[in-house]
Design a protein around this motif. Structure first.
Motif, PDB file in Angstrom:
ATOM      1  N   GLU A  86      -5.522   0.889  -5.529  1.00 49.36           N
ATOM      2  CA  GLU A  86      -6.089   1.809  -4.509  1.00 49.36           C
ATOM      3  C   GLU A  86      -7.554   1.420  -4.163  1.00 49.36           C
ATOM      4  O   GLU A  86      -7.883   1.303  -2.805  1.00 49.36           O
ATOM      5  CB  GLU A  86      -5.955   3.359  -4.728  1.00 49.36           C
ATOM      6  CG  GLU A  86      -4.808   3.963  -4.528  1.00 49.36           C
ATOM      7  CD  GLU A  86      -4.900   5.222  -4.359  1.00 49.36           C
ATOM      8  OE1 GLU A  86      -6.020   5.948  -4.097  1.00 49.36           O
ATOM      9  OE2 GLU A  86      -3.876   6.270  -4.699  1.00 49.36           O
ATOM     10  N   ASP A  87      -8.316   1.047  -4.891  1.00 53.06           N
ATOM     11  CA  ASP A  87      -9.702   0.532  -4.691  1.00 53.06           C
ATOM     12  C   ASP A  87      -9.813  -0.619  -3.766  1.00 53.06           C
ATOM     13  O   ASP A  87     -10.557  -0.739  -2.905  1.00 53.06           O
ATOM     14  CB  ASP A  87     -10.277   0.291  -6.038  1.00 53.06           C
ATOM     15  CG  ASP A  87     -11.294   1.686  -6.387  1.00 53.06           C
ATOM     16  OD1 ASP A  87     -11.217   2.610  -5.884  1.00 53.06           O
ATOM     17  OD2 ASP A  87     -11.746   1.410  -7.530  1.00 53.06           O
TER      18      ASP A  87
ATOM     19  N   VAL B 104       0.558   4.152  -2.898  1.00 54.80           N
ATOM     20  CA  VAL B 104       0.519   5.373  -2.518  1.00 54.80           C
ATOM     21  C   VAL B 104       1.401   6.566  -3.010  1.00 54.80           C
ATOM     22  O   VAL B 104       1.181   7.486  -3.771  1.00 54.80           O
ATOM     23  CB  VAL B 104       0.458   5.648  -1.119  1.00 54.80           C
ATOM     24  CG1 VAL B 104       0.248   7.107  -0.767  1.00 54.80           C
ATOM     25  CG2 VAL B 104      -1.221   5.259  -0.472  1.00 54.80           C
TER      26      VAL B 104
ATOM     27  N   ARG C 168      -7.577   6.941   0.416  1.00 53.31           N
ATOM     28  CA  ARG C 168      -7.107   7.034  -0.922  1.00 53.31           C
ATOM     29  C   ARG C 168      -6.248   8.462  -1.029  1.00 53.31           C
ATOM     30  O   ARG C 168      -6.220   9.326  -0.275  1.00 53.31           O
ATOM     31  CB  ARG C 168      -8.334   7.528  -1.956  1.00 53.31           C
ATOM     32  CG  ARG C 168      -9.133   6.131  -2.072  1.00 53.31           C
ATOM     33  CD  ARG C 168     -10.403   6.323  -2.696  1.00 53.31           C
ATOM     34  NE  ARG C 168     -11.175   4.927  -3.018  1.00 53.31           N
ATOM     35  CZ  ARG C 168     -12.510   4.918  -3.230  1.00 53.31           C
ATOM     36  NH1 ARG C 168     -13.048   5.981  -3.304  1.00 53.31           N
ATOM     37  NH2 ARG C 168     -12.977   3.916  -3.833  1.00 53.31           N
ATOM     38  N   THR C 169      -5.410   8.682  -2.409  1.00 56.25           N
ATOM     39  CA  THR C 169      -4.688   9.670  -2.547  1.00 56.25           C
ATOM     40  C   THR C 169      -5.458  10.795  -3.204  1.00 56.25           C
ATOM     41  O   THR C 169      -4.749  11.976  -3.444  1.00 56.25           O
ATOM     42  CB  THR C 169      -3.419   9.205  -3.148  1.00 56.25           C
ATOM     43  OG1 THR C 169      -3.799   8.708  -4.647  1.00 56.25           O
ATOM     44  CG2 THR C 169      -2.711   8.368  -2.512  1.00 56.25           C
TER      45      THR C 169
ATOM     46  N   SER D 226       1.012   6.667  -6.872  1.00 60.41           N
ATOM     47  CA  SER D 226      -0.248   7.442  -7.009  1.00 60.41           C
ATOM     48  C   SER D 226       0.205   8.895  -7.022  1.00 60.41           C
ATOM     49  O   SER D 226      -0.452   9.600  -7.905  1.00 60.41           O
ATOM     50  CB  SER D 226      -1.585   7.057  -6.391  1.00 60.41           C
ATOM     51  OG  SER D 226      -1.911   5.640  -6.341  1.00 60.41           O
TER      52      SER D 226
ATOM     53  N   HIS E  75      -8.680   0.295  -0.177  1.00 56.52           N
ATOM     54  CA  HIS E  75      -9.607   1.271   0.294  1.00 56.52           C
ATOM     55  C   HIS E  75     -10.845   0.365   0.855  1.00 56.52           C
ATOM     56  O   HIS E  75     -11.149   0.488   1.952  1.00 56.52           O
ATOM     57  CB  HIS E  75      -9.820   2.222  -0.569  1.00 56.52           C
ATOM     58  CG  HIS E  75     -10.881   3.149   0.004  1.00 56.52           C
ATOM     59  ND1 HIS E  75     -10.626   4.072   1.035  1.00 56.52           N
ATOM     60  CD2 HIS E  75     -12.311   3.545  -0.245  1.00 56.52           C
ATOM     61  CE1 HIS E  75     -11.721   4.660   1.343  1.00 56.52           C
ATOM     62  NE2 HIS E  75     -12.709   4.412   0.697  1.00 56.52           N
TER      63      HIS E  75
ATOM     64  N   THR F 120     -17.474  -0.296  -7.286  1.00 53.02           N
ATOM     65  CA  THR F 120     -17.521   0.773  -6.703  1.00 53.02           C
ATOM     66  C   THR F 120     -18.851   1.454  -6.484  1.00 53.02           C
ATOM     67  O   THR F 120     -19.405   2.009  -5.459  1.00 53.02           O
ATOM     68  CB  THR F 120     -16.560   1.926  -7.287  1.00 53.02           C
ATOM     69  OG1 THR F 120     -15.335   1.379  -7.468  1.00 53.02           O
ATOM     70  CG2 THR F 120     -16.536   3.217  -6.486  1.00 53.02           C
TER      71      THR F 120
ATOM     72  N   CYS G  80      -2.558   2.082 -10.791  1.00 51.42           N
ATOM     73  CA  CYS G  80      -2.715   2.890  -9.392  1.00 51.42           C
ATOM     74  C   CYS G  80      -4.278   2.847  -8.860  1.00 51.42           C
ATOM     75  O   CYS G  80      -4.590   2.524  -7.803  1.00 51.42           O
ATOM     76  CB  CYS G  80      -2.398   4.293  -9.526  1.00 51.42           C
ATOM     77  SG  CYS G  80      -0.555   4.436  -9.585  1.00 51.42           S
ATOM     78  N   VAL G  81      -5.214   3.241  -9.627  1.00 52.40           N
ATOM     79  CA  VAL G  81      -6.540   3.453  -9.353  1.00 52.40           C
ATOM     80  C   VAL G  81      -7.004   1.904  -8.913  1.00 52.40           C
ATOM     81  O   VAL G  81      -7.609   1.831  -7.965  1.00 52.40           O
ATOM     82  CB  VAL G  81      -7.535   3.986 -10.405  1.00 52.40           C
ATOM     83  CG1 VAL G  81      -8.978   3.646 -10.241  1.00 52.40           C
ATOM     84  CG2 VAL G  81      -7.064   5.517 -10.712  1.00 52.40           C
TER      85      VAL G  81
ATOM     86  N   TRP H 154       0.722  -1.143   0.006  1.00 53.19           N
ATOM     87  CA  TRP H 154      -0.012  -0.181  -0.120  1.00 53.19           C
ATOM     88  C   TRP H 154       0.784   1.119  -0.137  1.00 53.19           C
ATOM     89  O   TRP H 154       0.595   2.123  -0.860  1.00 53.19           O
ATOM     90  CB  TRP H 154      -0.977  -0.135   1.380  1.00 53.19           C
ATOM     91  CG  TRP H 154      -1.546   1.178   1.282  1.00 53.19           C
ATOM     92  CD1 TRP H 154      -2.807   1.624   0.556  1.00 53.19           C
ATOM     93  CD2 TRP H 154      -1.325   2.347   2.336  1.00 53.19           C
ATOM     94  NE1 TRP H 154      -3.119   2.886   1.116  1.00 53.19           N
ATOM     95  CE2 TRP H 154      -2.438   3.339   2.377  1.00 53.19           C
ATOM     96  CE3 TRP H 154      -0.340   2.475   3.321  1.00 53.19           C
ATOM     97  CZ2 TRP H 154      -2.485   4.422   2.846  1.00 53.19           C
ATOM     98  CZ3 TRP H 154      -0.473   3.474   4.253  1.00 53.19           C
ATOM     99  CH2 TRP H 154      -1.530   4.554   3.823  1.00 53.19           C
TER     100      TRP H 154
ATOM    101  N   HIS I  63      -8.403   9.435  -8.062  1.00 50.84           N
ATOM    102  CA  HIS I  63      -9.881   9.134  -8.611  1.00 50.84           C
ATOM    103  C   HIS I  63     -10.394  10.211  -9.401  1.00 50.84           C
ATOM    104  O   HIS I  63     -11.098  10.106 -10.231  1.00 50.84           O
ATOM    105  CB  HIS I  63     -10.821   8.423  -7.736  1.00 50.84           C
ATOM    106  CG  HIS I  63     -10.293   7.215  -7.061  1.00 50.84           C
ATOM    107  ND1 HIS I  63      -9.146   7.033  -6.131  1.00 50.84           N
ATOM    108  CD2 HIS I  63     -10.626   5.834  -7.403  1.00 50.84           C
ATOM    109  CE1 HIS I  63      -9.168   5.698  -5.957  1.00 50.84           C
ATOM    110  NE2 HIS I  63     -10.059   5.170  -6.533  1.00 50.84           N
TER     111      HIS I  63
END
Length: 733
Positions: free
Chosen positions: A388-389, A352, A399-400, A355, A392, A459, A384-385, A348, A403
């Motif tokens: 992160e999903d 991050v 999240r950074t 991202s 999260h 999502t 990255c997306v 993670w 998105h």
């Protein structure tokens, strides 16, 4: 004779019962100065008079505050999340015009309003040991479902005592388990022998350029092939031709420099290539109960490719602050390596950093999305997306903000696939399979784009169904119907409360839980069936629109993809419960990439139908025929996930986002256990109309095996096993 009841004995018992003074009478009986039988939710007098029955609940003692707080918090928690309440504006946007409207107001007041008003408010516990409720992610929330919590307590599972701390701290409590499992970084005292090189004054080399004598050209070729056939198929960060003909060719001439991004990139690729080779064909790290581990190669502390990875780490410090495409790719490759070692928080942190660098790259540089460079930026962005999903949603890690660029960054075009001419006539094309045929036959671009589309739908599922906290405070779309009939067994709480009789903590909690009314209040009106059916339709449309090489049906979810219509598929299935002792390495990582796509689909379907399981567990008397069918579909959706079967289960180092799958297995296993102990779920499974007992038992065996294996390297899985092992009576390793 002892079984005969004498009339005088019966009459004397009745007299004693009438003479007894009620310890806690309801308000109606107090007003009328009548004896109260204290029945819940209505005493006998209130039932005869057909009036509301209200009790003045005593304030809990300090000793009982924990359990009362748990009950109060769980009621509000499940009202907000797993039993959906969507505002009219939110709901109507998800439902197509012309569908049957749903009532917008309950026909009678909520029966739990008085209960919640009399209960101590959350602020009363802030001065004691209890803290305010902290957010739990969807997989962890199942452990605190009241019916499951009660079963864990009554089963005397020792680790269930930790759930009170889970309630206090939320998901961070689970993160602490992972931090305790890996208190120190990966071993840094291993590396590759090297020597300095020079190429003459006419061609100066970078500062600190070295060569690695033990890293031969044959190994470079093998590891590069392995990486591009496995990890780069899942997340296509790199262009194979550009890497081999640009970076590798230069490094063979000039050596590996300290401040050279290409050197770090190549070393990470080689390290992952070694993981790909040994993670499939090397020896397992352990054998438990006669079952070899799915982690192969190296050891827990020294995974495959660690010397190469350490050489990359030593050089990363020189370029770690740059915000270039190469830097983003490096950080994502580093995250991938950490993922293969089950170091989830390291994964993670690396993601991050990638991202953040990617955001600066997009914000501060003019990128031509139509160029090969722009296409690689798009691949890095969506990787990255996706990463992160996962973390999260399943770990509640922040999240950074990447998105926010979804509408600005187009989907990848994969120019290296669309333009095969770039792979012809290159210096290394004669030695490496970098032609158009390789890339097209792997269909990696289809998989990547399909995962992006599915990610958006998942999502939306979380947002609409499981994260509508604001909507829970407004008028719901559906009304509440009074229960008619029932299964004769009372509510789940009543059945659990009557089964014990202990006067310990479990008994007190059961007694409190049994006071919950069986009528659903406004927040427990049931899942929004119309919204869920619409989202199911969208999910099925996603699958129907997949390219032909990726398509499958529920009946052949374990079979090989039908990529080429001119060729017959193999007779044997692609996924089985046990593949035997011989490792299987499919070309282009076919098994892992197919398992990932299909399992993610069934995960999404399960998430949509999951609220019906909650309703069946806690309010079975309100279940309709359609509710039962949706509940069966939820159970069916978690059965025999391809990712939990062989070959993927035997090559866990190649499975991306290992943590997310393991945590979902934990929650699923708790639900499947309730399919044996809960009467309503047991009947649904035993009927066998949608899902049968055999596939449920097979799924339990597969997922238990997975968690037992992963607990060696995963702190949260280790705690999960302390719950599951006694619950399923699994013998110690």
């Amino acid at each position: 004779m002892s079984s005969v009841t004498h009339p005088d004995t019966h009459e004397s018992a009745q007299r004693r019962e009438r003479a007894a003074i009620a310890a806690q009478a309801c308000q109606t009986c107090r007003t009328r100065k009548s004896k109260c039988d204290e029945a819940r939710p209505k005493c006998g007098l209130c039932q005869r008079l057909d009036v509301e029955c209200e009790y003045r609940e005593p304030l809990p003692t300090k000793k009982d505050k924990t359990m009362v707080h748990i009950l109060d918090t769980l009621t509000r928690l499940e009202t907000k999340f797993d039993n959906i309440a969507i505002t009219q504006n939110n709901g109507l946007s998800e439902i197509k015009a012309g569908r049957t409207p749903v009532s917008s107001a309950p026909p009678y007041p909520s029966a739990t309003q008085g209960l919640q008003e009399d209960m101590p408010q959350k602020s009363e516990f802030l001065h004691g040991e209890q803290g305010p409720y902290q957010h739990l992610t969807v997989p962890h929330k199942i452990t605190l479902w009241p019916a499951i919590y009660i079963h864990l307590i009554n089963s005397r599972v020792a680790a269930a005592d930790d759930l009170q701390y889970v309630l206090q701290e939320g998901t961070p409590w689970f993160i602490k388990r992972e931090l305790q499992k890996h208190p120190t970084p990966l071993c840094s005292d291993v590396g590759l022998p090297c020597f300095s090189i020079t190429t003459g004054q006419a061609e100066p080399v970078r500062t600190g350029s070295v060569a690695f004598p033990t890293l031969s050209i044959q190994q470079i070729q093998e590891y590069s092939d392995a990486y591009f056939n496995t990890f780069n198929v899942l997340y296509p960060l790199l262009n194979r031709d550009g890497f081999m003909n640009g970076i590798v060719a230069r490094l063979l001439r000039e050596g590996y420099g300290d401040d050279d991004a290409g050197s770090v990139l190549a070393l990470l690729v080689f390290a992952l290539g070694q993981v790909a080779v040994e993670g499939v064909f090397d020896r397992p790290i352990s054998v438990m109960s006669g079952q070899p581990s799915g982690f192969r190669g190296g050891t827990i502390d020294q995974p495959p490719g660690l010397p190469l990875f350490n050489e990359a780490r030593r050089r990363l410090g020189f370029i770690g602050t740059q915000c270039t495409l190469e830097n983003v790719q490096i950080l994502l490759l580093q995250a991938t390596y950490y993922g293969s070692t089950a170091r989830h928080l390291d994964f993670w942190r690396s993601t991050v950093s990638a991202s953040m660098g990617c955001q600066i790259l997009i914000r501060c540089h003019a990128i031509d999305w139509t160029t090969p460079h722009g296409d690689l930026v798009k691949r890095a962005y969506w990787t990255c997306v996706l990463s992160e999903d996962m973390y999260h949603l399943d770990l509640d890690l922040p999240r950074t903000g990447i998105h926010a660029f979804e509408d600005e960054v187009p989907l990848p075009y994969f120019q290296d696939v669309q333009d095969p001419a770039s792979a012809i006539g290159s210096p290394m094309s004669a030695r490496t399979p970098t032609n158009f045929g390789f890339q097209e036959s792997s269909h990696f671009q289809y998989h990547f784009l399909a995962m992006i589309a599915l990610r958006r739908l998942i999502t939306r599922i979380h947002d609409v169904i499981h994260e509508c906290e604001h909507a829970m405070q407004t008028e719901p779309l559906w009304g509440v119907q009074k229960p008619s009939g029932g299964d004769g067994g009372g509510s789940t709480y009543q059945r659990h409360a009557g089964a014990g009789g202990e006067r310990n903590m479990q008994g007190r909690f059961n007694s409190t839980a049994s006071s919950l009314p069986v009528e659903l209040p406004a927040g427990f009106g049931g899942p929004p069936v119309a919204v869920i059916h619409e989202m199911v339709r969208q999910l099925d449309s996603w699958r129907a629109l997949l390219p032909r090489p990726l398509q499958w049906n529920d009946s052949d979810r374990l079979e090989f993809p039908h990529a080429d219509p001119t060729n017959r598929r193999p007779n044997e299935p692609l996924f089985t419960a046990d593949q035997g002792p011989i490792p299987i390495g499919h070309k282009y990582n076919l098994d892992v990439i197919t398992a990932q796509l299909r399992t993610r689909f069934y995960y999404a379907r399960f998430m949509m139908y999951r609220p019906f399981i909650y309703k069946a567990l806690h309010f079975p008397e309100l279940m309709t025929h359609e509710d039962n069918n949706c509940c069966a579909l939820a159970i069916k959706s978690v059965c025999l996930w391809p990712l939990a079967m062989a070959p993927p289960k035997n090559k866990k180092r190649l499975v991306s986002h290992l943590f997310a799958w393991t945590q979902n297995f934990m929650g699923i296993l708790l639900i499947l256990k309730m399919c044996s102990v809960n009467g309503h779920l047991r009947r649904i499974v035993d009927e066998g109309r949608v899902v049968g007992r055999r596939e449920v038992d097979q799924t339990i065996a597969l997922m238990l095996e997975w968690v037992r294996d992963v607990k060696q390297m995963d702190g949260i899985a280790e705690w999960s096993w302390s719950i599951l092992a006694p619950l399923y009576n699994v013998r110690p390793d």
